[in-house]
Design a protein around this motif. Structure first.
Motif, PDB file in Angstrom:
ATOM      1  N   ILE A 203       0.717  -1.134  -0.148  1.00 23.52           N
ATOM      2  CA  ILE A 203      -0.024  -0.084   0.133  1.00 23.52           C
ATOM      3  C   ILE A 203       1.117   1.217   0.052  1.00 23.52           C
ATOM      4  O   ILE A 203       2.006   1.303   0.484  1.00 23.52           O
ATOM      5  CB  ILE A 203      -0.804  -0.031   1.092  1.00 23.52           C
ATOM      6  N   GLY A 204       0.286   2.404  -0.439  1.00 22.85           N
ATOM      7  CA  GLY A 204       1.244   3.474  -0.493  1.00 22.85           C
ATOM      8  C   GLY A 204       1.702   3.793  -1.881  1.00 22.85           C
ATOM      9  O   GLY A 204       2.023   3.082  -2.684  1.00 22.85           O
ATOM     10  N   GLY A 205       1.771   5.445  -2.056  1.00 15.45           N
ATOM     11  CA  GLY A 205       2.544   5.789  -3.375  1.00 15.45           C
ATOM     12  C   GLY A 205       3.818   5.214  -3.885  1.00 15.45           C
ATOM     13  O   GLY A 205       3.824   4.845  -5.040  1.00 15.45           O
ATOM     14  N   SER A 206       4.717   4.964  -3.016  1.00 17.02           N
ATOM     15  CA  SER A 206       6.046   4.281  -3.117  1.00 17.02           C
ATOM     16  C   SER A 206       5.866   3.024  -4.008  1.00 17.02           C
ATOM     17  O   SER A 206       6.446   2.559  -4.845  1.00 17.02           O
ATOM     18  CB  SER A 206       7.041   4.163  -2.410  1.00 17.02           C
ATOM     19  N   ILE A 207       5.073   2.170  -3.197  1.00 13.03           N
ATOM     20  CA  ILE A 207       4.934   0.900  -3.766  1.00 13.03           C
ATOM     21  C   ILE A 207       4.110   0.632  -4.929  1.00 13.03           C
ATOM     22  O   ILE A 207       4.276  -0.154  -6.063  1.00 13.03           O
ATOM     23  CB  ILE A 207       4.425  -0.030  -2.582  1.00 13.03           C
ATOM     24  N   ARG A 208       3.030   1.585  -5.002  1.00 12.19           N
ATOM     25  CA  ARG A 208       2.430   1.568  -6.127  1.00 12.19           C
ATOM     26  C   ARG A 208       2.947   2.050  -7.655  1.00 12.19           C
ATOM     27  O   ARG A 208       3.173   1.454  -8.538  1.00 12.19           O
ATOM     28  CB  ARG A 208       1.215   2.452  -6.046  1.00 12.19           C
ATOM     29  N   ALA A 209       4.161   2.953  -7.098  1.00 13.52           N
ATOM     30  CA  ALA A 209       4.826   3.594  -8.231  1.00 13.52           C
ATOM     31  C   ALA A 209       6.008   2.284  -8.731  1.00 13.52           C
ATOM     32  O   ALA A 209       6.249   2.349  -9.962  1.00 13.52           O
ATOM     33  CB  ALA A 209       5.532   4.735  -7.802  1.00 13.52           C
ATOM     34  N   LEU A 210       6.368   1.706  -7.909  1.00  9.68           N
ATOM     35  CA  LEU A 210       7.290   0.435  -8.040  1.00  9.68           C
ATOM     36  C   LEU A 210       6.478  -0.502  -9.003  1.00  9.68           C
ATOM     37  O   LEU A 210       6.979  -0.924 -10.091  1.00  9.68           O
ATOM     38  CB  LEU A 210       7.799  -0.233  -6.887  1.00  9.68           C
ATOM     39  N   SER A 211       5.251  -0.769  -8.557  1.00 13.81           N
ATOM     40  CA  SER A 211       4.440  -1.877  -9.368  1.00 13.81           C
ATOM     41  C   SER A 211       4.332  -1.571 -10.691  1.00 13.81           C
ATOM     42  O   SER A 211       4.181  -2.240 -11.656  1.00 13.81           O
ATOM     43  CB  SER A 211       3.210  -2.085  -8.633  1.00 13.81           C
ATOM     44  N   LYS A 212       4.053  -0.108 -10.922  1.00 11.82           N
ATOM     45  CA  LYS A 212       3.690   0.432 -12.241  1.00 11.82           C
ATOM     46  C   LYS A 212       4.726   0.132 -13.189  1.00 11.82           C
ATOM     47  O   LYS A 212       4.401  -0.527 -14.313  1.00 11.82           O
ATOM     48  CB  LYS A 212       3.219   2.182 -12.111  1.00 11.82           C
ATOM     49  N   ARG A 217       7.886  -2.859 -17.366  1.00  9.30           N
ATOM     50  CA  ARG A 217       8.984  -3.544 -17.877  1.00  9.30           C
ATOM     51  C   ARG A 217       8.740  -5.037 -18.099  1.00  9.30           C
ATOM     52  O   ARG A 217       9.379  -5.621 -18.938  1.00  9.30           O
ATOM     53  CB  ARG A 217       9.909  -3.432 -16.804  1.00  9.30           C
ATOM     54  N   ASN A 218       7.812  -5.723 -17.845  1.00  5.51           N
ATOM     55  CA  ASN A 218       7.282  -7.233 -17.847  1.00  5.51           C
ATOM     56  C   ASN A 218       6.546  -7.074 -19.031  1.00  5.51           C
ATOM     57  O   ASN A 218       5.758  -8.329 -19.442  1.00  5.51           O
ATOM     58  CB  ASN A 218       6.959  -7.458 -16.618  1.00  5.51           C
ATOM     59  N   LEU A 222      -2.427  -6.477 -18.857  1.00  4.11           N
ATOM     60  CA  LEU A 222      -3.552  -5.786 -18.120  1.00  4.11           C
ATOM     61  C   LEU A 222      -3.136  -4.548 -17.409  1.00  4.11           C
ATOM     62  O   LEU A 222      -2.228  -4.545 -16.501  1.00  4.11           O
ATOM     63  CB  LEU A 222      -4.282  -6.629 -17.078  1.00  4.11           C
ATOM     64  N   ASP A 223      -3.727  -3.600 -17.731  1.00  5.56           N
ATOM     65  CA  ASP A 223      -3.201  -2.079 -17.315  1.00  5.56           C
ATOM     66  C   ASP A 223      -4.087  -1.759 -15.973  1.00  5.56           C
ATOM     67  O   ASP A 223      -5.009  -0.770 -15.943  1.00  5.56           O
ATOM     68  CB  ASP A 223      -3.502  -0.946 -18.340  1.00  5.56           C
ATOM     69  N   ILE A 224      -4.020  -2.425 -15.160  1.00  4.48           N
ATOM     70  CA  ILE A 224      -4.700  -2.736 -13.788  1.00  4.48           C
ATOM     71  C   ILE A 224      -3.771  -2.891 -12.549  1.00  4.48           C
ATOM     72  O   ILE A 224      -3.224  -3.541 -12.415  1.00  4.48           O
ATOM     73  CB  ILE A 224      -6.049  -3.584 -13.549  1.00  4.48           C
ATOM     74  N   LEU A 225      -3.597  -1.897 -11.698  1.00  6.75           N
ATOM     75  CA  LEU A 225      -2.701  -1.877 -10.577  1.00  6.75           C
ATOM     76  C   LEU A 225      -3.428  -2.604  -9.399  1.00  6.75           C
ATOM     77  O   LEU A 225      -2.300  -3.503  -8.998  1.00  6.75           O
ATOM     78  CB  LEU A 225      -2.324  -0.580 -10.237  1.00  6.75           C
ATOM     79  N   HIS A 226      -4.493  -2.397  -8.905  1.00 11.09           N
ATOM     80  CA  HIS A 226      -5.032  -3.134  -7.933  1.00 11.09           C
ATOM     81  C   HIS A 226      -4.964  -4.604  -8.063  1.00 11.09           C
ATOM     82  O   HIS A 226      -5.647  -5.096  -9.181  1.00 11.09           O
ATOM     83  CB  HIS A 226      -6.389  -2.621  -7.636  1.00 11.09           C
ATOM     84  N   GLY A 227      -4.523  -5.386  -7.139  1.00  3.46           N
ATOM     85  CA  GLY A 227      -4.455  -6.834  -7.482  1.00  3.46           C
ATOM     86  C   GLY A 227      -3.245  -7.513  -8.214  1.00  3.46           C
ATOM     87  O   GLY A 227      -3.031  -8.678  -8.365  1.00  3.46           O
ATOM     88  N   TYR A 228      -2.460  -6.445  -8.735  1.00  7.03           N
ATOM     89  CA  TYR A 228      -1.257  -6.993  -9.439  1.00  7.03           C
ATOM     90  C   TYR A 228      -0.096  -7.531  -8.615  1.00  7.03           C
ATOM     91  O   TYR A 228       0.331  -7.211  -7.449  1.00  7.03           O
ATOM     92  CB  TYR A 228      -0.509  -5.735 -10.209  1.00  7.03           C
ATOM     93  N   LYS A 229       0.408  -8.809  -8.902  1.00 10.31           N
ATOM     94  CA  LYS A 229       1.351  -9.400  -7.758  1.00 10.31           C
ATOM     95  C   LYS A 229       2.359  -9.831  -8.697  1.00 10.31           C
ATOM     96  O   LYS A 229       2.498  -9.996  -9.930  1.00 10.31           O
ATOM     97  CB  LYS A 229       0.449 -10.637  -7.369  1.00 10.31           C
ATOM     98  N   TYR A 230       3.611 -10.027  -7.885  1.00  9.18           N
ATOM     99  CA  TYR A 230       5.036 -10.374  -8.676  1.00  9.18           C
ATOM    100  C   TYR A 230       5.622 -11.225  -7.511  1.00  9.18           C
ATOM    101  O   TYR A 230       5.371 -10.926  -6.154  1.00  9.18           O
ATOM    102  CB  TYR A 230       5.682  -9.374  -9.080  1.00  9.18           C
ATOM    103  N   LYS A 231       6.548 -11.813  -7.878  1.00  9.01           N
ATOM    104  CA  LYS A 231       7.429 -12.560  -7.037  1.00  9.01           C
ATOM    105  C   LYS A 231       8.725 -11.340  -6.631  1.00  9.01           C
ATOM    106  O   LYS A 231       9.688 -11.052  -7.724  1.00  9.01           O
ATOM    107  CB  LYS A 231       8.182 -13.692  -7.699  1.00  9.01           C
ATOM    108  N   ILE A 284       1.510  -8.227  -3.589  1.00 13.65           N
ATOM    109  CA  ILE A 284       0.234  -8.082  -4.180  1.00 13.65           C
ATOM    110  C   ILE A 284       0.262  -6.511  -3.994  1.00 13.65           C
ATOM    111  O   ILE A 284      -0.071  -6.098  -2.818  1.00 13.65           O
ATOM    112  CB  ILE A 284      -0.879  -9.075  -3.617  1.00 13.65           C
ATOM    113  N   THR A 285      -0.229  -6.040  -5.049  1.00  8.07           N
ATOM    114  CA  THR A 285      -0.208  -4.373  -4.935  1.00  8.07           C
ATOM    115  C   THR A 285      -1.792  -3.905  -4.649  1.00  8.07           C
ATOM    116  O   THR A 285      -2.748  -4.745  -5.394  1.00  8.07           O
ATOM    117  CB  THR A 285       0.023  -3.974  -6.067  1.00  8.07           C
ATOM    118  N   SER A 286      -2.003  -3.098  -3.699  1.00  8.26           N
ATOM    119  CA  SER A 286      -3.205  -2.765  -3.552  1.00  8.26           C
ATOM    120  C   SER A 286      -3.623  -1.211  -3.825  1.00  8.26           C
ATOM    121  O   SER A 286      -2.819  -0.402  -3.648  1.00  8.26           O
ATOM    122  CB  SER A 286      -3.651  -2.824  -2.124  1.00  8.26           C
TER     123      SER A 286
END
Length: 488
Positions: A203-212, A217-218, A222-231, A284-286
């Protein structure tokens, strides 16, 4: 609770607002989301924690604009909470009093544990996961909420934040000091003897920015941030690249947006240190956080801050706003379940696909509400973006494709190519396509007939109270999967 509610969250770095509209008892939808990067805590950690005049003025002006938006949207209830910056600042009362006097807005300063709890409530209800730890990195603090088997076990806050770390350590190029400071704070987690899960909800702007950036890069489809997961293991090199970036141009070349240049290195450093120390393997990004947690704590105050079992807010909200006839939706849902069960000896699909088939069957008609022509395509696009909460990306993509191919012919390999990494195999998609198509066809005249299904060897017998030429001729036109035959 008011039909339209505004939630404002004054953080150390950013101030955010959501305006949410109820559509039924527990269902709601977002009608506005606004962010202002006021940096209210800027300079405070170098000045004994005191808020500075220029950042306070930025926050004041932004709150005026937020309230204008809220008023225009006819919001009847406003809840404003403030977190680390105001709870730490010796002069916070002066700012709070000025806002109350000039703008008529009451600001509730919440403690760190409460802030963490709100993040946990949001994740528990709006992310499809039962055991996890939330990590909410803000400007002044980082909140953790530990959830096990759907129950919140512990909420806590540590004085680790991007602005705090930047002013105390990074501006002085004291990276080792920053790491030791974070590790020393993290000892408080281990002192609780909490079972730490392997999955973090960020949660939070920094983590969401990283997920975007990771999504881009990958080449994620799907251009949806909520629910995006990675290892975590796959992204550690990227985290190091951000942390070691020597200039804004380096950050830009990595894909970081300009508005994150100021704190992304600190945020990434904090996040990576926490992930390593807690041995987190999956993230998992929220898109939901404190604001949604505040809202849900109010909405669900009589039910232990949890939605009823088998309730999905996204499905209910879409049906509330777009379904044509509730009786038809219920019929399609029940009939989908019957079709899935009778054909199980042939398709051998996991029961999770029954759930997705039922959801797709209930929602398929919303495309007609948007525009009757090409209704399946309308529903496809809308579902991809409309199932906002409590769905894995793979689930929402599967539901959308099932609706898209609810027609006479089955999907081919090229039809699912774009979203292939999020979809089940082609054979599964063909079975789902056939089952929803059959479901819709037997009720094509909206008479909601009683239908009995029987499977003998590879032949599906259909006995309906509505044996019209119109219905039967359309069933006969359906393309069948594998060796299935139909007998009317």
């Amino acid at each position: 609770m008011a039909k339209i509610t505004t939630i404002i969250d004054i953080g150390s770095n950013s101030m955010r607002m959501v305006v949410l509209q109820k559509s039924s008892r527990f269902a709601f939808n977002l009608i506005n989301e606004t962010k202002s990067k006021v940096k209210i805590s800027e300079g405070c950690y170098e000045n004994n924690g005191n808020l500075q005049e220029i950042p306070m003025q930025r926050a004041y002006e932004s709150l005026k604009s937020f309230l204008n938006i809220s008023k225009s949207l006819k919001s009847r209830k406003i809840i404003c909470v403030a977190t680390s910056a105001l709870r730490d600042a010796p002069n916070a009362k002066e700012f709070i009093s000025k806002i109350q006097k000039d703008l008529g807005l009451s600001i509730k300063v919440i403690n760190g544990e409460t802030e963490a709890y709100y993040g946990g409530v949001a994740a528990l209800n709006l992310v499809d996961k039962n055991s996890f730890v939330t990590i909410d990195i803000g400007g002044g603090s980082t909140e953790f909420c530990f959830v096990k088997d759907g129950n919140i076990e512990k909420s806590m806050s540590l004085n680790i934040g991007t602005v705090r770390i930047k002013e105390l350590y990074f501006n002085k190029n004291d990276i080792d000091g920053a790491r030791n400071y974070i590790l020393d704070n993290l000892k408080k987690i281990f002192e609780q003897n909490i079972e730490i899960p392997d999955t973090a909800i960020g949660i939070g702007g920094s983590i969401r920015a990283l997920s975007k950036v990771i999504m881009q890069r990958n080449e994620y489809p799907l251009d949806i941030l909520h629910g995006y997961k990675y290892k975590v293991s796959k992204e550690e090199e990227f985290f190091d690249s951000v942390i070691n970036a020597q200039s804004n141009d380096d950050l830009k070349n990595l894909g970081v947006k300009k508005d994150r240049f100021d704190t992304i290195k600190e945020g990434t450093f904090i996040f990576k240190t926490i992930l390593d120390e807690l041995h987190i393997s999956k993230v998992i990004t929220s898109g939901a956080g404190v604001r949604e947690g505040v809202y849900l704590s109010d909405l669900l105050r009589t039910s232990n801050c949890k939605f009823p079992s088998n309730f999905n807010v996204s499905i209910r909200s879409l049906l509330d706003r777009f379904e044509i006839d509730p009786k038809q939706s219920a019929y399609y849902g029940n009939n989908a379940s019957k079709i899935f069960e009778v054909l199980k000896p042939m398709h051998n699909l996991d029961d999770k696909f029954k759930t997705l088939l039922v959801v797709a069957s209930k929602l398929h008609s919303i495309g007609s509400t948007l525009n009757f022509y090409k209704s399946n395509d309308n529903a496809f696009d809308f579902i991809l973006n409309g199932l906002n909460y409590d769905f894995l990306h793979s689930s929402r993509v599967t539901i959308a494709h099932t609706i898209k191919f609810s027609k006479k012919s089955l999907p081919s390999k090229k039809d699912i190519l774009q979203y292939e990494e999020l979809l089940p195999n082609l054979e599964t998609m063909q079975w789902l396509s056939f089952m929803i198509s059959l479901n819709i066809t037997v009720n094509q005249d909206f008479s909601r007939p009683k239908v009995e299904y029987r499977l003998n060897d590879d032949t599906l017998s259909i006995d309906s109270t509505n044996k019209t030429f119109f219905i039967n001729s359309n069933i006969e036109k359906l393309e069948l999967p594998n060796e299935l035959k139909i007998e009317l």
